[in-house]
Design an enzyme around this catalytic site. Structure first.
Site, short mmCIF file in Angstrom:
data_model
loop_
_atom_site.label_atom_id
_atom_site.label_comp_id
_atom_site.label_asym_id
_atom_site.label_seq_id
_atom_site.Cartn_x
_atom_site.Cartn_y
_atom_site.Cartn_z
N LYS A 256 -6.77 3.36 -9.32
CA LYS A 256 -7.18 2.76 -8.04
C LYS A 256 -6.50 3.44 -6.84
CE LYS A 256 -3.90 -1.16 -8.21
NZ LYS A 256 -3.12 -0.95 -7.00
N ASP A 257 -5.43 4.22 -7.09
CA ASP A 257 -4.76 4.94 -6.00
C ASP A 257 -5.40 6.28 -5.69
OD1 ASP A 257 -2.86 2.92 -5.78
OD2 ASP A 257 -1.44 3.90 -7.13
N ARG B 6 -8.15 -5.94 0.70
CA ARG B 6 -9.21 -6.43 -0.20
C ARG B 6 -8.91 -7.84 -0.69
NH1 ARG B 6 -8.86 -7.08 -5.43
NH2 ARG B 6 -6.93 -5.88 -5.53
N ARG B 7 -7.70 -8.06 -1.15
CA ARG B 7 -7.32 -9.39 -1.61
C ARG B 7 -7.31 -10.39 -0.46
NH1 ARG B 7 -2.48 -6.72 -5.11
NH2 ARG B 7 -3.57 -6.50 -7.11
N ARG C 132 5.02 -5.80 1.33
CA ARG C 132 5.12 -4.54 0.60
C ARG C 132 6.23 -4.71 -0.44
NH1 ARG C 132 4.12 0.71 2.29
NH2 ARG C 132 4.65 1.13 0.12
N ARG D 167 8.29 -8.49 -4.79
CA ARG D 167 7.22 -9.43 -4.46
C ARG D 167 7.43 -10.79 -5.14
NH1 ARG D 167 1.80 -6.05 -3.29
NH2 ARG D 167 2.79 -4.18 -2.48
N CYS E 120 -8.82 3.66 -0.24
CA CYS E 120 -8.31 2.62 -1.16
C CYS E 120 -7.58 1.51 -0.42
CB CYS E 120 -7.43 3.24 -2.24
SG CYS E 120 -5.90 3.95 -1.66
#
Length: 319
Positions: free
Chosen positions: A81-82, A129-130, A151, A157, A244
């Site tokens: 995905k990166d 996106r989320r 981040r 996180r 992305c």
């Protein structure tokens, strides 16, 4: 075949090292050669800015590709995905192994499920996106929640939750699985609630395009069904001209009749980050048998989404 060690270029994060270590073991098995990890720092690892601000596309990838081009490593492992959707000259995507669970998950305080979060819950994510999809879900279901930009690595996180700064954080199931922390998930987010990033859960193994022997060896790890699915997803992303860091979700599901995969369903979504407007469409058809067929499927769905106004929902289009 040479017995000299192969050099695998990898980011330094705990997740990158874990998934690269798994690939290294698999490559050793198919080649009979030792594999050594070469740690490389990328711009995305050292920048503290939000991904949307630093461009998103390629920030975790460019340094690895540069090392490949200079011959400092023999192959590199990326989170698919990166990867930017344009493949650079001189490099080839030699393998896309079997995909892990592509879903997003939450880690919430008090082991709460997503639908049990309290009014005014603060949910951390670094992904537009989320953010877009969570806010859209909250609006459509009359929920009161706040998405908070964050981040940091997985430890950082999750610590936001344990320290009480946030009620929950959103992470990728695949990443937590690869570092052995899937048991900390308090809820798996339904694909109908949040579509994952194109290619989420899949790895990309890249090497020099002129190294035929290594391409053949790495190809032993390739999973054709995973490759065709992520190719369709990334084709949709490319046709939307989105990087992305754009609020685009996509997932190609393989639909099976018993043990036989019969069809593929490609779903795509794009939305404003405040959740006020989204375009979400899907298409189902035979599993593409070629790279070009998978690319065409993604382009066709993207064209339908653009016709319904998707371009205006993404903010600045990627250059």
């Amino acid at each position: 075949m040479s017995t000299k060690a192969l050099r695998l270029g990898t980011r330094r994060s705990k997740l990158a090292m874990a998934q690269s270590g798994q690939v290294a073991d698999a490559v050793s098995r198919v080649t009979g050669r030792p594999v050594e990890l070469v740690e490389i720092t990328t711009y995305g690892d050292v920048s503290r800015e939000q991904l949307a601000q630093i461009g998103g596309t390629g920030v975790f990838v460019t340094a690895l590709r540069d090392a490949l081009a200079r011959g400092e490593v023999d192959f590199a492992v990326h989170s698919l995905k990166d990867l930017p959707t344009t493949q650079p000259e001189g490099l080839v995507l030699a393998a896309v192994p079997v995909r892990e669970d592509p879903r997003d998950v939450i880690v919430a305080r008090d082991a709460l499920k997503f639908t049990d979060l309290p009014r005014g819950a603060r949910i951390g994510t670094g992904s537009p996106r989320r953010t877009a999809q969570l806010n859209a879900y909250a609006r459509s279901h009359g929920l009161d929640m706040e998405t908070v930009p964050i981040r940091g690595n997985v430890d950082t996180r999750i610590r936001y939750v344990h320290d009480g700064e946030l009620d929950a954080v959103v992470l990728a199931a695949a990443g937590l699985s690869r570092i052995g922390r899937i048991d900390e998930v308090t809820d798996f987010l339904s694909i109908d609630t949040v579509l994952p990033a194109p290619g989420q859960g899949a790895l990309a193994i890249e090497c020099a395009a002129d190294d035929a022997a290594l391409i053949a060896a790495l190809g032993e790890l390739d999973d054709p069904l995973t490759r065709v699915a992520v190719t369709a997803e990334r084709s949709l992303l490319a046709a939307l001209e989105a990087g992305c860091s754009a609020p685009v979700g996509a997932l190609a599901d393989l639909l099976a009749d018993g043990q036989i995969v019969k069809e593929m369903r490609l779903r795509g979504v794009v939305g404003t980050t405040d959740g006020t407007r989204t375009v979400q469409l899907s298409t189902t058809g035979p599993v593409p048998e070629t790279h070009d067929g998978a690319m065409a499927l993604g382009r066709e769905l993207a064209a339908e989404m653009l016709a319904q106004g998707a371009a205006g929902l993404m903010g600045e289009r990627a250059q």
